[in-house]
Write an enzyme that holds these catalytic residues in place. Structure first.
Site, PDB file in Angstrom:
ATOM      1  N   ALA A  17      33.974  58.364  -3.016  1.00  9.29           N
ATOM      2  CA  ALA A  17      33.860  59.745  -3.498  1.00  9.29           C
ATOM      3  C   ALA A  17      34.826  60.040  -4.627  1.00  9.29           C
ATOM      4  CB  ALA A  17      34.052  60.716  -2.332  1.00  9.29           C
ATOM      5  N   ILE A  19      34.620  59.964  -9.092  1.00 10.57           N
ATOM      6  CA  ILE A  19      33.595  60.518  -9.991  1.00 10.57           C
ATOM      7  C   ILE A  19      32.261  59.785  -9.844  1.00 10.57           C
ATOM      8  CG2 ILE A  19      34.389  59.129 -11.975  1.00 10.57           C
ATOM      9  CD1 ILE A  19      33.517  61.473 -13.778  1.00 10.57           C
ATOM     10  N   LEU A  49      43.474  61.057 -10.616  1.00 13.13           N
ATOM     11  CA  LEU A  49      44.731  60.868 -11.353  1.00 13.13           C
ATOM     12  C   LEU A  49      44.524  60.810 -12.866  1.00 13.13           C
ATOM     13  CD1 LEU A  49      46.401  58.073  -9.173  1.00 13.13           C
ATOM     14  CD2 LEU A  49      46.607  60.545  -8.946  1.00 13.13           C
ATOM     15  N   ALA A  50      43.260  60.775 -13.300  1.00  5.77           N
ATOM     16  CA  ALA A  50      43.011  60.574 -14.738  1.00  5.77           C
ATOM     17  C   ALA A  50      43.666  61.677 -15.548  1.00  5.77           C
ATOM     18  CB  ALA A  50      41.508  60.539 -14.997  1.00  5.77           C
ATOM     19  N   GLU A 118      43.136  59.199 -28.990  1.00  7.05           N
ATOM     20  CA  GLU A 118      43.894  58.190 -28.236  1.00  7.05           C
ATOM     21  C   GLU A 118      43.897  56.877 -28.996  1.00  7.05           C
ATOM     22  OE1 GLU A 118      42.396  57.986 -24.223  1.00  7.05           O
ATOM     23  OE2 GLU A 118      43.627  59.677 -23.590  1.00  7.05           O
ATOM     24  N   HIS A 233      48.844  48.714 -18.012  1.00  8.52           N
ATOM     25  CA  HIS A 233      49.405  49.753 -18.870  1.00  8.52           C
ATOM     26  C   HIS A 233      50.847  49.366 -19.151  1.00  8.52           C
ATOM     27  CE1 HIS A 233      50.613  53.576 -20.482  1.00  8.52           C
ATOM     28  NE2 HIS A 233      49.346  53.946 -20.493  1.00  8.52           N
ATOM     29  N   ARG A 278      47.360  47.898 -26.389  1.00 12.18           N
ATOM     30  CA  ARG A 278      47.932  47.990 -25.047  1.00 12.18           C
ATOM     31  C   ARG A 278      48.268  46.620 -24.443  1.00 12.18           C
ATOM     32  NH1 ARG A 278      44.751  52.017 -20.922  1.00 12.18           N
ATOM     33  NH2 ARG A 278      45.736  53.676 -22.072  1.00 12.18           N
ATOM     34  N   HIS A 337      46.319  48.851 -14.222  1.00 13.60           N
ATOM     35  CA  HIS A 337      45.775  50.184 -14.474  1.00 13.60           C
ATOM     36  C   HIS A 337      44.265  50.240 -14.272  1.00 13.60           C
ATOM     37  CE1 HIS A 337      45.988  54.162 -16.028  1.00 13.60           C
ATOM     38  NE2 HIS A 337      45.287  53.903 -17.114  1.00 13.60           N
ATOM     39  N   ARG A 372      39.283  47.438 -21.832  1.00 14.47           N
ATOM     40  CA  ARG A 372      38.679  48.776 -21.865  1.00 14.47           C
ATOM     41  C   ARG A 372      39.309  49.639 -22.956  1.00 14.47           C
ATOM     42  NH1 ARG A 372      40.230  53.939 -18.668  1.00 14.47           N
ATOM     43  NH2 ARG A 372      42.254  52.958 -18.889  1.00 14.47           N
TER      44      ARG A 372
END
Ligand code: FAD
Length: 513
Positions: A17, A19, A49-50, A118, A233, A278, A337, A372
């Site tokens: 449960a 997104i 947490l996003a 970003e 991250h 990153r 991450h 990503r």
């Protein structure tokens, strides 16, 4: 099945449960569906947490083609181009749909959506909510919509432990509830169980996200893909709290520099410096830590006393830890991450096992390739929920499944596995480290203990990482630092991983050590 749950048999079941699960259940409405979550809806979910937001080409200077180009550049040659175009082409519409479902995205004074920028995005295209509280707002709105939908039977504190597969087809799911084991007979299940960060000590993911969906699919015989690609991250807050808090890339965007305990700026000569991609910054930080240094993010020169005003959430957790960023540097280290790998799915979200779909971080659609692009994962989950639900809805079957198997495996515990994975499957990998991990993980994966499922997932990731004798995107081998001429995706089943482990010969490693 528990007698009062019998009426739910033969409905499609959504497991998870965040997104992905919430959206799939909503997309299936008004078709009756069971939504099963190991915790309260939206709890223990990375979705909540996003921070940054959801990427969508909405600006007048932007287009899905530009968004796709940025995504493919980040993916380092491994993205599935048709999937990239399909998902990102639908991103603007999914933002509209989420707003209709009640999500309040941040808007500018002229009423238009506020679009953030970003790293590695060539345009401002990050839709956000509550400043840096996008996930919290998404979960608030979607949980409210789910609770208001009469077609969705919500089962909280139900953890899926095994899929029942009969004649090669999904026939049900065995779950643990507060009152014991239950079996749901169904021939349509979608796994939306999130990522694998909890397999590592240093992670930004909720600790309950340790690849349970991958284990369920793997034990059902499904093909998993690109498992070796784990995104780290570079700047998680280095303190005892788990999950680790993010010191966002935006802080480096404001000019913060990485220094060590001597105040030395050790990335000064790196092309792009602190704003290099990153994976590169994560490797440099990890190397410096490996040489016995400590690493800090210094914001004194660029933000000074303005830090708390610009980054209130980060300032608050620094304060809790006794750090005042306006006067002292913030301790940081890389943390797991996001997992680019997952259950291999086709363009309807179907796995290789009939009756089993996957959606969200647990799935490998081919969008992210080897790395990503920031803020593409929430978009991917929301967009693919549409086609997963459509595919499940059209896969109605007259076959009524009855299953009575109730054997409940023990609650999975990644404890021992965390040590092995953190040591061997980190930012920098070697054949020797991966080989040693295989030797330790294989017996755990075939045993019946609580760490068997986490060990099976970790073993598959390790075999995939050992087989990829190149460095690409987030996968870096110090013994194979170059990139292969051709990018190829990887696929593996648990059966093949166990066979590879059984045949694994550690002698060449010993000779080269
Ligand atoms: C700190 C942080 C910040 C991030 N920021 C962003 C961002 O700004 N933009 C972006 O695009 N991405 C971001 N990400 C990544 C993104 O949040 C995730 O990829 C995405 O939310 C995954 O959604 P999901 O629904 O697939 O999984 P999750 O949201 O993790 O949900 C998984 C659900 O499955 C349940 N579950 C697990 N196992 C079982 C089981 N066996 N039985 C029943 N239920 C189970 C869990 O309880 C949970 O409800 C961030 C991630 C983190 C950790």
């Amino acid at each position: 099945m528990n007698p009062d749950l019998n009426h739910l048999a033969n409905r499609p079941v959504v497991v998870g449960a965040g997104i992905a699960g919430l959206m799939t259940a909503l997309e299936l409405a008004p078709q009756p569906v069971v939504l099963m979550s190991a915790t309260a809806l939206g709890a223990e979910a990375s979705s909540a947490l996003a921070q940054g937001g959801m990427a969508a080409a909405l600006g007048s200077d932007d287009s899905p083609a530009l968004h796709s180009a940025d995504t493919r550049r980040a993916g380092d040659g491994m993205c599935d181009v048709s999937v990239v175009e399909r998902i990102l082409g639908k991103a603007p519409k999914i933002i509209e749909k989420l707003e209709r479902l009640g999500v309040a995205f941040d808007r500018m004074v002229d009423g238009g959506l506020a679009l953030g920028l970003e790293a590695a995005h060539s345009r401002r295209r990050i839709v956000h909510a509550g400043g840096d509280a996008t996930g919290r707002e998404l979960i608030r709105a979607l949980v409210a919509a789910v609770r208001a939908a009469p077609s969705i039977a919500v089962l909280e504190n139900f953890a899926a432990r095994r899929l029942v597969v009969e004649d090669g087809t999904v026939a049900g799911v065995v779950a643990a509830s507060e009152t014991g084991g239950v079996v749901f007979a169904t021939n349509r299940i979608v796994l939306a169980t999130g990522g694998i960060g909890g397999l590592y000590h240093d992670t930004t993911n909720p600790l309950g996200c340790f690849g349970q969906g991958l284990a369920l699919a793997a034990r059902a015989g499904a093909e998993l893909a690109d498992l070796e690609f784990v995104q780290f991250h570079p700047t998680a807050f280095d303190g005892p709290v788990r999950p680790m808090r993010l010191v966002s890339e935006a802080v480096r965007g404001e000019g913060a520099v990485l220094i060590d305990e001597k105040g030395e700026r050790f990335l000064a000569d790196l092309p792009g410096g602190e704003l290099a991609p990153r994976d590169i910054v994560a490797r440099e930080v990890s190397r410096h830590l490996g040489r016995g240094h400590r690493v800090f993010l210094d914001t004194r020169g660029c933000l000074g006393t303005r830090f708390a005003e610009r980054f209130p959430a980060i300032a608050a957790f620094c304060r809790e830890a006794g750090i005042d960023p306006s006067r002292e540097p913030i301790p940081v280290r890389p943390a797991v991450h996001y997992h680019m790998g997952g259950i291999a799915v086709d363009d309807e979200g179907r796995s290789s096992v009939p009756g089993l779909w996957a959606c969200g971080e647990v799935a490998s659609t081919g969008l992210h390739g080897a790395n990503r692009l920031a803020s593409n994962s929430l978009t991917e989950a929301a967009v693919s929920a549409e086609w997963v639900a459509h595919s499940m809805a059209s896969a109605t079957s007259s076959r009524i499944v009855k299953t009575s198997s109730t054997a409940l495996p023990p609650p999975p515990d990644p404890g021992v596995v965390r040590d092995i994975v953190s040591d061997s499957l980190g930012v920098v990998r070697t054949a020797e480290g991966l080989g040693n991990a295989i030797l330790r993980l294989a017996p755990l994966a075939i045993g019946g203990s609580a760490c068997a499922d986490p060990a099976a997932v970790a073993l598959m990731m390790t075999v995939s990482a050992l087989r990829r004798e190149e460095s690409r995107g987030a996968h870096f081998r110090s013994d194979f630092p170059d990139q292969a001429a051709t990018a190829r995706r990887s696929q593996l089943t648990l059966e093949r991983a166990l066979a590879a482990a059984a045949e694994f010969d550690p002698l060449p490693l010993a000779r080269s050590a």
